[in-house]
Design an enzyme around this catalytic site. Structure first.
Site, PDB file in Angstrom:
ATOM      1  N   ILE A   1       0.903  -1.167   0.000  1.00 56.77           N
ATOM      2  CA  ILE A   1       0.000   0.000   0.000  1.00 56.77           C
ATOM      3  C   ILE A   1       0.934   1.208   0.000  1.00 56.77           C
ATOM      4  O   ILE A   1       1.874   1.281   0.793  1.00 56.77           O
ATOM      5  CB  ILE A   1      -0.954  -0.011   1.217  1.00 56.77           C
ATOM      6  CG1 ILE A   1      -1.843   1.245   1.257  1.00 56.77           C
ATOM      7  CG2 ILE A   1      -0.219  -0.160   2.536  1.00 56.77           C
ATOM      8  CD1 ILE A   1      -2.943   1.186   2.350  1.00 56.77           C
ATOM      9  N   SER A   2       0.725   2.127  -0.927  1.00 61.88           N
ATOM     10  CA  SER A   2       1.615   3.284  -1.044  1.00 61.88           C
ATOM     11  C   SER A   2       1.555   4.135   0.216  1.00 61.88           C
ATOM     12  O   SER A   2       0.544   4.159   0.906  1.00 61.88           O
ATOM     13  CB  SER A   2       1.196   4.150  -2.231  1.00 61.88           C
ATOM     14  OG  SER A   2       1.208   3.396  -3.409  1.00 61.88           O
ATOM     15  N   GLN A   3       2.627   4.867   0.487  1.00 61.03           N
ATOM     16  CA  GLN A   3       2.612   5.738   1.670  1.00 61.03           C
ATOM     17  C   GLN A   3       1.596   6.856   1.452  1.00 61.03           C
ATOM     18  O   GLN A   3       1.342   7.258   0.311  1.00 61.03           O
ATOM     19  CB  GLN A   3       4.007   6.291   1.962  1.00 61.03           C
ATOM     20  CG  GLN A   3       4.507   7.273   0.952  1.00 61.03           C
ATOM     21  CD  GLN A   3       5.930   7.704   1.255  1.00 61.03           C
ATOM     22  OE1 GLN A   3       6.880   7.212   0.646  1.00 61.03           O
ATOM     23  NE2 GLN A   3       6.084   8.621   2.181  1.00 61.03           N
TER      24      GLN A   3
END
Ligand code: SAH
Length: 223
Positions: free
Chosen positions: A68-70
């Site tokens: 999950i992207s930051q």
């Protein structure tokens, strides 16, 4: 027991408020983006064991080698997609790389009329569907399991396309599916580094802008 539950919910909410304040300091200035990030329960998009870290500004593992992207990455991509114009310019938007569905949920909280998101891994596609049921909004995104490199020609043209996995070159089918006046935001791999790009499709052709360094999982395609 309900006290504990409420206590924990309030704790997540506090962390989320702090996350949004941090993002504003980092240069996320569009109120719609900040308010969308403030309203998506990010902890529900990650595994239970990682929930306490859901509001840290960090990428987290989703399993199957994906992440999950930051939060900053999701915020800046969303802000770039909107540009400086009115939000209603974006009627139909396509995301490539649904993952857990967090970026999709943020788009959903912008109340865009039509959102499509493509994920190649069935397990993540199914999980994202479950996660997105937890987000209430007027628009329901349509999730598709398949190769996003090919886009969704039957739904094109799109006013906005956001790619959340890095290809080595801009996928030509996606360029073709971008509306004139539309915008694509994507990471591109160049050797060992990646850069975030904005591509605007105009009546005269394409305008390409390199924004900053990026870090995404690779876009995998058989095409
Ligand atoms: N948007 C997500 C990021 C997910 S990571 C978020 O909000 O956090 C990128 C995702 O792209 C992974 O789930 C990966 O499986 C997917 N992906 C990689 N290549 C793809 C392709 N060709 N088509 C569709 N999805 C792809």
């Amino acid at each position: 027991m309900s006290l504990t539950r409420h206590g924990r919910g309030a704790d997540y909410e506090l962390r989320r408020i702090r996350m949004v304040a941090r993002l504003a300091q980092m240069g996320i200035h569009r109120a719609e983006v900040l308010s969308a990030l403030a309203s998506v329960p990010r902890h529900l998009f990650v595994e239970e064991a990682l929930r306490s870290r859901a509001y840290d500004d960090t990428a987290l593992p989703l399993g199957l080698g994906q992440t999950i992207s930051q939060p900053y990455t999701v915020a800046i991509m969303t802000q770039l997609l909107l540009g400086e114009g009115p939000i209603n310019r974006l009627r139909r938007v396509l995301e490539i790389g649904t993952g857990c569905g967090y970026q999709t949920a943020v788009l959903q909280m912008l109340w865009l009329p039509e959102i499509y998101s493509v994920e190649r891994l069935r397990l993540l596609h199914e999980r994202a569907k479950r996660h997105l049921r937890a987000v209430r909004s007027a628009s329901a995104p349509r999730l598709v399991c398949g190769d996003g490199y090919l886009g969704l020609p039957e739904r094109a043209p799109f006013d906005g396309i956001v790619i959340t996995a890095a290809p080595g070159q801009i996928p030509v089918p996606l360029l073709q599916q971008l509306a004139v006046g539309g915008r694509m935001v994507l990471p591109l791999s160049e050797g060992n580094t990646q850069f975030l790009w904005v591509i605007d499709k105009t009546t005269d052709g394409y305008r390409e802008t390199c924004v900053q360094e990026a870090l995404f999982v690779p876009l995998v395609s058989d095409a």
